[in-house]
Scaffold this motif. Sequence first.
Motif, PDB file in Angstrom:
ATOM      1  N   ASP A 271      -8.359   8.036  -2.990  1.00  0.00           N
ATOM      2  CA  ASP A 271      -7.058   8.545  -3.422  1.00  0.00           C
ATOM      3  C   ASP A 271      -5.913   7.881  -2.659  1.00  0.00           C
ATOM      4  N   LEU A 272      -6.179   7.548  -1.392  1.00  0.00           N
ATOM      5  CA  LEU A 272      -5.172   6.814  -0.623  1.00  0.00           C
ATOM      6  C   LEU A 272      -4.920   5.458  -1.289  1.00  0.00           C
ATOM      7  N   LYS A 273      -6.016   4.761  -1.630  1.00  0.00           N
ATOM      8  CA  LYS A 273      -5.911   3.452  -2.289  1.00  0.00           C
ATOM      9  C   LYS A 273      -5.134   3.603  -3.607  1.00  0.00           C
ATOM     10  N   GLY A 274      -5.431   4.695  -4.327  1.00  0.00           N
ATOM     11  CA  GLY A 274      -4.756   4.935  -5.602  1.00  0.00           C
ATOM     12  C   GLY A 274      -3.249   5.059  -5.422  1.00  0.00           C
ATOM     13  N   LEU A 275      -2.827   5.797  -4.398  1.00  0.00           N
ATOM     14  CA  LEU A 275      -1.385   5.986  -4.170  1.00  0.00           C
ATOM     15  C   LEU A 275      -0.735   4.669  -3.732  1.00  0.00           C
ATOM     16  N   GLN A 276      -1.441   3.936  -2.856  1.00  0.00           N
ATOM     17  CA  GLN A 276      -0.912   2.632  -2.406  1.00  0.00           C
ATOM     18  C   GLN A 276      -0.696   1.711  -3.610  1.00  0.00           C
ATOM     19  N   THR A 277      -1.669   1.702  -4.520  1.00  0.00           N
ATOM     20  CA  THR A 277      -1.606   0.796  -5.671  1.00  0.00           C
ATOM     21  C   THR A 277      -0.493   1.218  -6.633  1.00  0.00           C
ATOM     22  N   LEU A 278      -0.360   2.541  -6.794  1.00  0.00           N
ATOM     23  CA  LEU A 278       0.715   3.059  -7.643  1.00  0.00           C
ATOM     24  C   LEU A 278       2.076   2.587  -7.115  1.00  0.00           C
ATOM     25  N   ALA A 279       2.262   2.728  -5.800  1.00  0.00           N
ATOM     26  CA  ALA A 279       3.527   2.314  -5.184  1.00  0.00           C
ATOM     27  C   ALA A 279       3.721   0.805  -5.355  1.00  0.00           C
ATOM     28  N   HIS A 280       2.644   0.059  -5.113  1.00  0.00           N
ATOM     29  CA  HIS A 280       2.697  -1.401  -5.210  1.00  0.00           C
ATOM     30  C   HIS A 280       3.117  -1.831  -6.614  1.00  0.00           C
ATOM     31  N   ASP A 281       2.523  -1.181  -7.634  1.00  0.00           N
ATOM     32  CA  ASP A 281       2.810  -1.549  -9.027  1.00  0.00           C
ATOM     33  C   ASP A 281       4.270  -1.298  -9.392  1.00  0.00           C
ATOM     34  N   MET A 282       4.909  -0.339  -8.671  1.00  0.00           N
ATOM     35  CA  MET A 282       6.319  -0.033  -8.974  1.00  0.00           C
ATOM     36  C   MET A 282       7.252  -0.768  -8.006  1.00  0.00           C
ATOM     37  N   TYR A 283       6.699  -1.668  -7.184  1.00  0.00           N
ATOM     38  CA  TYR A 283       7.464  -2.394  -6.166  1.00  0.00           C
ATOM     39  C   TYR A 283       8.144  -1.438  -5.178  1.00  0.00           C
ATOM     40  N   VAL A 284       7.483  -0.310  -4.872  1.00  0.00           N
ATOM     41  CA  VAL A 284       8.014   0.607  -3.848  1.00  0.00           C
ATOM     42  C   VAL A 284       7.280   0.288  -2.541  1.00  0.00           C
ATOM     43  N   GLU A 285       8.043  -0.059  -1.511  1.00  0.00           N
ATOM     44  CA  GLU A 285       7.403  -0.391  -0.234  1.00  0.00           C
ATOM     45  C   GLU A 285       7.033   0.890   0.511  1.00  0.00           C
ATOM     46  N   VAL A 286       5.757   0.985   0.898  1.00  0.00           N
ATOM     47  CA  VAL A 286       5.297   2.177   1.627  1.00  0.00           C
ATOM     48  C   VAL A 286       4.466   1.735   2.845  1.00  0.00           C
ATOM     49  N   PRO A 287       5.140   1.153   3.852  1.00  0.00           N
ATOM     50  CA  PRO A 287       4.382   0.633   4.994  1.00  0.00           C
ATOM     51  C   PRO A 287       3.583   1.685   5.754  1.00  0.00           C
ATOM     52  N   VAL A 288       4.074   2.920   5.812  1.00  0.00           N
ATOM     53  CA  VAL A 288       3.314   3.954   6.540  1.00  0.00           C
ATOM     54  C   VAL A 288       2.022   4.254   5.781  1.00  0.00           C
ATOM     55  N   ILE A 289       2.159   4.556   4.497  1.00  0.00           N
ATOM     56  CA  ILE A 289       0.981   4.903   3.692  1.00  0.00           C
ATOM     57  C   ILE A 289       0.028   3.698   3.611  1.00  0.00           C
ATOM     58  N   SER A 290       0.584   2.493   3.555  1.00  0.00           N
ATOM     59  CA  SER A 290      -0.263   1.296   3.429  1.00  0.00           C
ATOM     60  C   SER A 290      -1.028   0.969   4.703  1.00  0.00           C
ATOM     61  N   SER A 291      -0.579   1.513   5.838  1.00  0.00           N
ATOM     62  CA  SER A 291      -1.275   1.149   7.087  1.00  0.00           C
ATOM     63  C   SER A 291      -2.347   2.176   7.464  1.00  0.00           C
ATOM     64  N   ILE A 292      -2.476   3.248   6.683  1.00  0.00           N
ATOM     65  CA  ILE A 292      -3.428   4.309   7.064  1.00  0.00           C
ATOM     66  C   ILE A 292      -4.865   3.788   7.026  1.00  0.00           C
ATOM     67  N   ASP A 293      -5.229   3.055   5.965  1.00  0.00           N
ATOM     68  CA  ASP A 293      -6.621   2.571   5.912  1.00  0.00           C
ATOM     69  C   ASP A 293      -6.878   1.485   6.952  1.00  0.00           C
ATOM     70  N   LYS A 294      -5.806   0.771   7.368  1.00  0.00           N
ATOM     71  CA  LYS A 294      -5.992  -0.244   8.427  1.00  0.00           C
ATOM     72  C   LYS A 294      -6.336   0.450   9.743  1.00  0.00           C
ATOM     73  N   THR A 295      -5.641   1.549  10.018  1.00  0.00           N
ATOM     74  CA  THR A 295      -5.933   2.321  11.234  1.00  0.00           C
ATOM     75  C   THR A 295      -7.373   2.815  11.198  1.00  0.00           C
ATOM     76  N   ASN A 296      -7.809   3.247  10.014  1.00  0.00           N
ATOM     77  CA  ASN A 296      -9.178   3.758   9.877  1.00  0.00           C
ATOM     78  C   ASN A 296     -10.198   2.665  10.143  1.00  0.00           C
ATOM     79  N   GLU A 297      -9.912   1.475   9.634  1.00  0.00           N
ATOM     80  CA  GLU A 297     -10.831   0.344   9.834  1.00  0.00           C
ATOM     81  C   GLU A 297     -10.906  -0.019  11.332  1.00  0.00           C
TER      82      GLU A 297
END
Length: 435
Positions: A271-297
Motif C-alpha cells: 500500500d505504501l508503494k501504491g501511494l508513492q506511485t499514485l503521487a508519482h503519476d500526478m507529479y506530486v513530490e512526496v520525499p517523506v513518503i518515498s523514503s519510508i521503504d528505503k529506511t525499511n531496507e
Amino acid sequence: MNISIFGLGYVGCVSLGCLAKNGHYVVGVDVSQTKVNQINSGKATIIEKDIAQIISEQKQAANIEATTNAKEAVLKTEISIICVGTPSSDKGHLNLEFIFKVAEDIALALKEKDDFHVIAIRSTIFPGTCDKVAQLIEKESGKKRNINFAIVDNPEFLREGTAVNDYFNPPLTLIGSDNKSAANKVAELYKKLPSEIIITDLQVAEIMKYVNNSYHALKISFGNEIGNICSELGIDSHKVMEIFCKDKQLNISPYYFKPGFAYGGSCLPKDLKGLQTLAHDMYVEVPVISSIDKTNEIQIQRAIKMIHQYGNKKLGFLGLSFKEGTDDLRNSPAVSIIEALIGKGCSICIYDKNINISLLTGTNKEYIDSKIPHLSSLMLDDAKKAIDTSDVIIINTREKEFIPLLKNCGDKIIIDMVRLDDSLLENSNYTGINW
Ligand SMILES: NC(=O)c1ccc[n+]([C@@H]2O[C@H](COP(=O)([O-])OP(=O)(O)OC[C@H]3O[C@@H](n4cnc5c(N)ncnc54)[C@H](O)[C@@H]3O)[C@@H](O)[C@H]2O)c1
C-alpha cells in the motif's frame, strides 16, 4: 527555593516569571544589560501572552531580580537553571558555546561557594553535553561532581505564542540525572504543575528534545504530503486527517513506536508503494513518503550485517513470518535476511510453529518458493532443537515460548529483532537490533 536563571530570552524569561509565581525567589542573569534592566523595571524581555503581567506582579512582590553578575547570582541561590541559546552551527550541529561560557561563569562562582549547588540545563543540548559541562566545572572550580555540585538535564517543551500556558500545563516534566537528590530537588520546583514528573537517565533526557522536535517536523511534513496528494485528487485533506486522527489504536497511539526490526507482510509494503506511485503519476513530490521503504531496507541490511559478522557459525532463526501469530511469509523481513545469508554461504536452521510448508498456498507459497525454494530442508519442528544446534540465535517473532529456552542457552549469541523480553538484557551475549 532560591534559583538563578541564566539567559533571559524566551525560555529564561518565562521560567523566571512562572517559577516566581509558583513561590520561588528567582535571580535572572544575562549578558544583555538591556534585558537585565527590563526585568529590574518589572518588564518582560519578550512579547508573549500573559508574561508581561506575571513579570510586573512578581517584580512588585520582590520575588525576582536580574543581574549581569553571574557570581553574585550563584552565591545567593541553590539551583542554577541554564536557558541560554543553542543555535545551529554552519554544519548543522548545535552551537554550545553559550552553555560552556555559562558553565565557566558558574565554576568561578563555585570556587567561592561551600554549599552543594545544582545546575539544571533547560536549553536544548545533545547527548553528552551534561558530562562535558560537569568536566568543565570540575576543571575550572576544583570542585567535585556529585560531592560539591550536580548536573541535571531538564529540557523545556514550551512553544512560543502559548509559552506561559505550556509552562503551567506541560505534557510532562522530564529530569535526567546521575544524582538522585539533585533530580528530586529539581522535581520540587515543578511540584505545583499538574503533569507527570519523569526522572530518567541523563542521556535519555538529553536526546528527548531532538526526538520530539524531529517527530513534530515529520508529522507536519507527512500531513502536508498527504494534503498535496489529496488536493491533486480533489479530496478534502482535512476530512482525511480528521478521520486519521480518530484511530487511537494504531494511528495516534504508542503502537508501532518500539524500535526494532523492519516492517513486512502483504499490506504495508504494497500500500505504501501504491501511494508513492499514485503521487508519482500526478507529479506530486512526496520525499517523506518515498523514503519510508528505503529506511525499511536499511533496517534489513543492518540485520544482515549484524548476523553476518558470525557468518561461519551455525545460525538458528526463531520465527520466520513477518510477525507472531501468522503464517504469512510475504515480504517478511526475516525471509529477506535468510535469503541474503544463504547467498553468502551461511548455515541456517529455522523454527516457526505457525509455518507448515505443506499447508502454504497461493501467493504466500509462490512468494516463499521464489525466495527460499528449499525452505523445508531448513525447518525444524522444535524450538529447543533449533537453539541447541545453533551458535547464533536470531529472534524474529515475539513468541513467549522462546523466553525460558533462551534464558538457559548457555553462552550462545542471541540477536534480537523484536525485544522479546527485557529479562534477556541481562545476558552478556545478547544484542538487540537497535537497543
Ligand atoms: N524558544 C522556544 O520556544 C524554545 C522552546 C523550548 C526550548 N528552547 C531552547 O531553549 C534554549 C533558549 O532558547 P531561547 O529561545 O530562550 O533563546 P534566546 O536567544 O531567546 O535567549 C537566550 C538568552 O541567553 C542570553 N545569554 C547568552 N549568553 C549568555 C551568558 N553567557 N550568560 C547569560 N546569558 C547569556 C542571551 O543574551 C539571550 O538573552 C535553546 O536551547 C532553545 O533551543 C527554546
